[in-house]
Enzyme design. Structure first.
Site, PDB file in Angstrom:
ATOM      1  N   LYS A 216       1.433  -9.798 -17.869  1.00 48.81           N
ATOM      2  CA  LYS A 216       2.104 -10.822 -18.852  1.00 48.81           C
ATOM      3  C   LYS A 216       1.922 -10.392 -20.214  1.00 48.81           C
ATOM      4  O   LYS A 216       0.997  -9.816 -20.762  1.00 48.81           O
ATOM      5  CB  LYS A 216       1.175 -12.062 -18.584  1.00 48.81           C
ATOM      6  CG  LYS A 216       1.218 -12.722 -17.310  1.00 48.81           C
ATOM      7  CD  LYS A 216       2.469 -13.222 -17.121  1.00 48.81           C
ATOM      8  CE  LYS A 216       2.710 -13.673 -15.650  1.00 48.81           C
ATOM      9  NZ  LYS A 216       4.008 -14.738 -15.438  1.00 48.81           N
ATOM     10  N   ASP A 244       6.461  -9.738 -18.612  1.00 48.73           N
ATOM     11  CA  ASP A 244       6.852 -11.162 -18.340  1.00 48.73           C
ATOM     12  C   ASP A 244       6.305 -12.028 -19.543  1.00 48.73           C
ATOM     13  O   ASP A 244       5.074 -11.854 -19.638  1.00 48.73           O
ATOM     14  CB  ASP A 244       6.330 -11.806 -17.147  1.00 48.73           C
ATOM     15  CG  ASP A 244       6.675 -13.195 -16.800  1.00 48.73           C
ATOM     16  OD1 ASP A 244       7.675 -13.571 -17.624  1.00 48.73           O
ATOM     17  OD2 ASP A 244       6.429 -13.634 -15.679  1.00 48.73           O
ATOM     18  N   GLU A 270      10.950 -10.246 -18.381  1.00 45.23           N
ATOM     19  CA  GLU A 270      11.064 -11.471 -17.762  1.00 45.23           C
ATOM     20  C   GLU A 270      11.070 -12.610 -18.653  1.00 45.23           C
ATOM     21  O   GLU A 270      10.059 -12.762 -19.400  1.00 45.23           O
ATOM     22  CB  GLU A 270      10.144 -11.371 -16.325  1.00 45.23           C
ATOM     23  CG  GLU A 270      10.152 -12.538 -15.635  1.00 45.23           C
ATOM     24  CD  GLU A 270       9.234 -12.637 -14.397  1.00 45.23           C
ATOM     25  OE1 GLU A 270       9.374 -11.276 -13.922  1.00 45.23           O
ATOM     26  OE2 GLU A 270       8.786 -13.596 -14.130  1.00 45.23           O
ATOM     27  N   GLU A 299      12.807 -18.242 -12.653  1.00 47.38           N
ATOM     28  CA  GLU A 299      12.064 -18.984 -11.824  1.00 47.38           C
ATOM     29  C   GLU A 299      11.952 -20.279 -12.555  1.00 47.38           C
ATOM     30  O   GLU A 299      11.740 -21.234 -11.985  1.00 47.38           O
ATOM     31  CB  GLU A 299      10.596 -18.320 -12.238  1.00 47.38           C
ATOM     32  CG  GLU A 299      10.004 -18.139 -13.581  1.00 47.38           C
ATOM     33  CD  GLU A 299       8.600 -17.660 -13.653  1.00 47.38           C
ATOM     34  OE1 GLU A 299       8.555 -16.398 -13.576  1.00 47.38           O
ATOM     35  OE2 GLU A 299       7.692 -18.441 -13.891  1.00 47.38           O
ATOM     36  N   ASP A 322      13.562 -19.047  -7.219  1.00 45.77           N
ATOM     37  CA  ASP A 322      12.402 -19.594  -7.047  1.00 45.77           C
ATOM     38  C   ASP A 322      12.510 -20.614  -5.944  1.00 45.77           C
ATOM     39  O   ASP A 322      13.397 -21.469  -5.745  1.00 45.77           O
ATOM     40  CB  ASP A 322      11.664 -20.276  -8.196  1.00 45.77           C
ATOM     41  CG  ASP A 322      10.589 -20.899  -8.125  1.00 45.77           C
ATOM     42  OD1 ASP A 322       9.643 -20.709  -8.674  1.00 45.77           O
ATOM     43  OD2 ASP A 322      10.525 -22.035  -7.221  1.00 45.77           O
ATOM     44  N   HIS A 349      10.704 -14.904  -7.345  1.00 47.75           N
ATOM     45  CA  HIS A 349       9.837 -15.327  -7.982  1.00 47.75           C
ATOM     46  C   HIS A 349       8.571 -15.983  -7.108  1.00 47.75           C
ATOM     47  O   HIS A 349       8.938 -16.568  -6.277  1.00 47.75           O
ATOM     48  CB  HIS A 349       9.891 -16.186  -9.058  1.00 47.75           C
ATOM     49  CG  HIS A 349       8.684 -17.014  -9.452  1.00 47.75           C
ATOM     50  ND1 HIS A 349       8.272 -18.336  -9.489  1.00 47.75           N
ATOM     51  CD2 HIS A 349       7.823 -16.527 -10.095  1.00 47.75           C
ATOM     52  CE1 HIS A 349       7.424 -18.526 -10.048  1.00 47.75           C
ATOM     53  NE2 HIS A 349       6.900 -17.368 -10.569  1.00 47.75           N
TER      54      HIS A 349
END
Ligand SMILES: C[C@H](O)[C@@H](O)CC(=O)C(=O)O
Ligand SMILES: [Mg+2]
Length: 451
Positions: A216, A244, A270, A299, A322, A349
């Site tokens: 992240k 992400d 992402e 997602e 998702d 996801h």
């Protein structure tokens, strides 16, 4: 005949350990609206949609409201005309005003529709992936509402594609039953994790055979560089790294930020910006392509129409369906078909409760019936709440093992359902008593948001 639908607000205190944390969702309590459909003959279907804690009660209310469209219906009639039933559910003349096909209403639709698919698969004594992989192309296409996407794919074209791929199905199924399906992990990289935790988890997942890791990013550039460096040092240059940002940036900011992170060789960025900004993602894709960085998103893509635009325009290089945000399996099949036709790889996801359990079935359908390849594709894996499912995912040597139990792997263990139902579950009573959480029945304001 469907005699009843129950729905529960289920929450886990994951914010206490920063599990699931990212640049936008700094204190997620992994949660779900958990639906059980009961039929007259004793069969059940279990389904869920993933939520983050507060707000789950709103989705639960939406499921209650939508349930009136399901209760009293003959399940066999629904399954025989699933595409048109799905359209009725999403086009109810008054409810559609508070969607349409997006937000809370669509999350609720996903929970209900996922439960219907679980019911269908159980009744057929097949895991969901097998139920759809065994369908004749016409039957599968009959489950999809093609409204708004026929400019990209028509039912006839979808049937043609599926028929072309049909001769290889058995071979692909045999292969995946032995090899499993490749996974990557995000468990190493939640934003709130300390250096020590990231280090320890990178070593753990490396030793388990993982070759792809997601981190992240997005709050602080120097911190991102430090964390990317740390992870790269441990995993080496031969492994894949993805990052992400969970929508934290403006378009130009995303481009500038990713140019700074480019030396760490991320495969993709992402959710760099708003999940609705197709042209913004396209600009980011174009700017980052020369650096070898792709854009992944999906997602929080609200429905097949937005997916269509992302796929058509070249704004996403990795399509992240998702299982619980768009309207369940029916709409996801439409996205898989469009992605296949437009040549975009799907990497589902799965950061959330039950998402790993569900997406493995969907990606198996893709492997057996559509792309017939796992080249450059993998399913996300996070190690959260699996122990609470009756049929949890099995991941060995960084591969999802093909699920065998009938259904969609969505049933929660009874103890989990009793322990973690918000706010009455026994586990929540302990957490309220410890002072770590406030019982909403005694609170006058929302707890403060951490930023
Ligand atoms: C809040 C969720 O954990 C989110 O960060 C998951 C996600 O973006 C992912 O798994 O990708
Ligand atoms: Mg993500």
């Amino acid at each position: 005949m469907i005699r009843n639908v129950s729905v529960r607000d289920m929450r886990w205190p994951t914010s206490l350990g920063a599990h699931g944390s990212d640049a936008m969702h700094t204190d997620p309590d992994y949660s779900c609206a958990y639906v059980v459909i009961y039929t007259m003959n004793g069969a059940e279907g279990h389904g869920l949609t993933f939520t983050l804690g507060r707000g789950t009660e709103i989705v639960v209310q939406a499921v209650h409201t939508l349930s009136s469209l399901v209760i009293g219906k003959d399940a066999a009639d629904i399954f025989n005309n699933f595409g048109s039933f799905w359209r009725k559910l999403t086009s109810e003349t008054q409810l559609r005003w508070i969607g349409p096909e997006k937000g809370v209403m669509h999350l609720a639709t996903a929970a209900l529709v996922n439960a219907l698919w679980d019911l269908w698969a159980r009744v057929q004594h097949k895991p969901l992936w097998k139920l759809i992989a065994d369908m004749e192309p016409e039957q599968l296409v009959n489950c999809i509402d093609f409204r708004y996407i026929t400019d990209v794919i028509t039912p006839q074209e979808a049937i043609k594609i599926l028929k072309e791929r049909q001769p290889n199905r058995e071979k692909m199924e045999r292969e995946v039953l032995t090899k499993g399906y490749p996974a990557y992990t995000t468990q190493v990289g939640w934003l709130g994790y300390s250096n020590e935790t990231v280090t320890q988890l990178c070593h753990k997942y490396l030793s388990e055979g993982f070759t792809a890791f997601k981190l992240k990013v997005g709050q602080d550039l120097s911190d991102d560089k430090r964390r990317c460096k740390l992870v790269r040092q441990i995993i080496g240059d031969d492994k894949l790294l993805m990052v992400d940002a969970n929508q934290n940036w403006d378009v130009q900011e995303a481009i500038a930020w990713m140019k700074e992170l480019a030396p760490f060789k991320p495969l993709w960025i992402e959710e760099p910006t708003s999940p609705d900004d197709v042209l913004g993602h396209l600009a980011i894709s174009k700017a980052l392509a020369p650096l070898g960085i792709g854009v992944a998103t999906g997602e929080m893509c609200c429905n097949r129409v937005l997916f269509k635009q992302f796929l058509q325009s070249g704004a996403m290089q990795f399509c992240q369906i998702d299982s619980a945000r768009i309207g369940g399996v029916n709409e996801i099949l439409a996205v898989y078909l469009m992605a296949y036709k437009l040549g975009v790889k799907v990497c589902p996801h799965a950061g959330g409760v039950g998402l790993c359990e569900m997406v493995q079935h969907l990606q198996l359908f893709d492997y057996i019936c559509l792309s017939q390849s796992s080249e450059g594709r993998f399913i996300e894996y996070v190690d959260q709440q699996h122990e609470h499912f009756v049929h949890p995912v099995v991941v060995r040597n960084s591969h999802y093992m093909t699920p065998k139990a009938p259904g969609y792997s969505t049933e929660l263990e009874r103890e989990a359902a009793e322990g973690y139902e918000w706010p009455i579950g026994s586990e929540w009573q302990k957490l309220f008593a410890s002072g770590k959480f406030v019982d909403p029945r005694h609170a006058t304001t929302l707890p403060p948001t951490k930023h």
